[in-house]
Scaffold this motif. Sequence first.
Motif, PDB file in Angstrom:
ATOM      1  N   VAL A 257    -104.444  19.817  47.015  1.00 40.63           N
ATOM      2  CA  VAL A 257    -103.352  19.060  46.126  1.00 40.63           C
ATOM      3  C   VAL A 257    -103.607  19.388  44.829  1.00 40.63           C
ATOM      4  O   VAL A 257    -104.720  19.178  44.328  1.00 40.63           O
ATOM      5  CB  VAL A 257    -103.090  17.547  46.494  1.00 40.63           C
ATOM      6  N   GLU A 258    -102.566  19.703  44.053  1.00 39.15           N
ATOM      7  CA  GLU A 258    -102.738  20.211  42.443  1.00 39.15           C
ATOM      8  C   GLU A 258    -101.760  18.939  41.984  1.00 39.15           C
ATOM      9  O   GLU A 258    -100.546  18.482  42.433  1.00 39.15           O
ATOM     10  CB  GLU A 258    -102.096  21.442  42.239  1.00 39.15           C
TER      11      GLU A 258
ATOM     12  N   GLN B  63     -94.812  14.000  42.782  1.00 37.88           N
ATOM     13  CA  GLN B  63     -95.549  14.152  43.584  1.00 37.88           C
ATOM     14  C   GLN B  63     -96.469  15.298  43.439  1.00 37.88           C
ATOM     15  O   GLN B  63     -96.299  16.365  42.747  1.00 37.88           O
ATOM     16  CB  GLN B  63     -94.818  14.651  45.056  1.00 37.88           C
ATOM     17  N   GLY B  64     -97.606  15.399  44.241  1.00 39.56           N
ATOM     18  CA  GLY B  64     -98.549  16.501  44.130  1.00 39.56           C
ATOM     19  C   GLY B  64     -97.959  17.652  44.626  1.00 39.56           C
ATOM     20  O   GLY B  64     -97.019  17.752  45.366  1.00 39.56           O
ATOM     21  N   ARG B  65     -98.654  18.989  44.182  1.00 40.11           N
ATOM     22  CA  ARG B  65     -98.168  20.346  44.603  1.00 40.11           C
ATOM     23  C   ARG B  65     -99.340  21.006  45.385  1.00 40.11           C
ATOM     24  O   ARG B  65    -100.348  20.968  44.816  1.00 40.11           O
ATOM     25  CB  ARG B  65     -97.402  20.978  43.721  1.00 40.11           C
TER      26      ARG B  65
ATOM     27  N   ARG C 161     -94.875  10.970  50.341  1.00 43.29           N
ATOM     28  CA  ARG C 161     -94.705  12.743  50.310  1.00 43.29           C
ATOM     29  C   ARG C 161     -93.346  12.763  51.266  1.00 43.29           C
ATOM     30  O   ARG C 161     -93.452  12.217  52.211  1.00 43.29           O
ATOM     31  CB  ARG C 161     -95.906  13.319  50.774  1.00 43.29           C
ATOM     32  N   GLU C 162     -92.353  13.372  50.754  1.00 45.15           N
ATOM     33  CA  GLU C 162     -91.196  13.734  51.386  1.00 45.15           C
ATOM     34  C   GLU C 162     -91.608  14.686  52.338  1.00 45.15           C
ATOM     35  O   GLU C 162     -92.214  15.796  52.009  1.00 45.15           O
ATOM     36  CB  GLU C 162     -90.025  14.125  50.452  1.00 45.15           C
ATOM     37  N   ILE C 163     -91.457  14.643  53.761  1.00 39.75           N
ATOM     38  CA  ILE C 163     -91.628  15.766  54.712  1.00 39.75           C
ATOM     39  C   ILE C 163     -90.240  16.126  54.947  1.00 39.75           C
ATOM     40  O   ILE C 163     -89.369  15.730  55.634  1.00 39.75           O
ATOM     41  CB  ILE C 163     -92.412  15.089  55.950  1.00 39.75           C
TER      42      ILE C 163
END
Length: 205
Positions: free
Chosen positions: A20-21, A42-44, A121-123
Motif C-alpha cells: 500500500v502507498e 484511501q491508500g493505493r 476500502r471500496e471493493i
Amino acid sequence: MAFHEVSLPARLAFGSTGGVERRTEVVTLGSGFERRSTPWAQGRRRYLIGANLRSLDDMATLTAFFEARRGRLYGFRFRDFADFKSCAPGAGVAATDQTLGTGDGVATVFPLGKTYGDQTREITKPVAGSVRVAVDGVEQGGAGFTVEAATGRVTLTVPPAPGAAVTAGFVFDTPVRFDADRIEVTLESFGAGRMVAMPLIEIRV
C-alpha cells in the motif's frame, strides 16, 4: 474508464512484490512543528511482477497480456495473494466478515467494502460466485441478492428492516493497470530467460 474484465494469470503473479502507498504532504513550520495532510482518502496499491519468471513460455504469456491491454491503456484484474479476501488470507470466507451498512426498510443496494482499522476500502471487483451475504446474521440464499461483479454493488431482493445489519464475505481482485509502456526480456539460454520487473498500479474504477 477503459477496463477489461479479465484477470492476469495467477502463475504470473507468484514472486511479485508490492503493498500500500499513501501520499502525505508535510510542511515544517519555522517553530519546528509540522503540519501533515493527505489528498488521498484511501491508500493505493503498487506491485512489481515478472522478475522471477524464467520460462520463455510464461514470458510470452505476460507479453501477450501486456499487448492485449495496449500497455498502460486498459486496466485489468490482479489477484493480490496477500490481500484478496474479506477475512484473513488463511481463513474461510463467511457472510459476516464485513459490515456493509444498516437497513432502513427502503434501501436495497449496498456497496462492498473491507475495513482496515477505521478506514474502509471500496471493493469494486469481487470474484463472481464468491460473495456471501447476511442480514442480522442470517445468511441469504442465492435468490435473496444479486451482485454486480464489475462494480461490487450488492442488491438485496427485500429491503432489510430498520436497524438490521447487512454483512458480507467475498473474494476480490484489485483493479490495476501496467505502469510502463515497455516490456523487456533477455534470452539467457535455450528455453529460459529473464524479464525486467513490470510495475502495476491500482486504479479507481
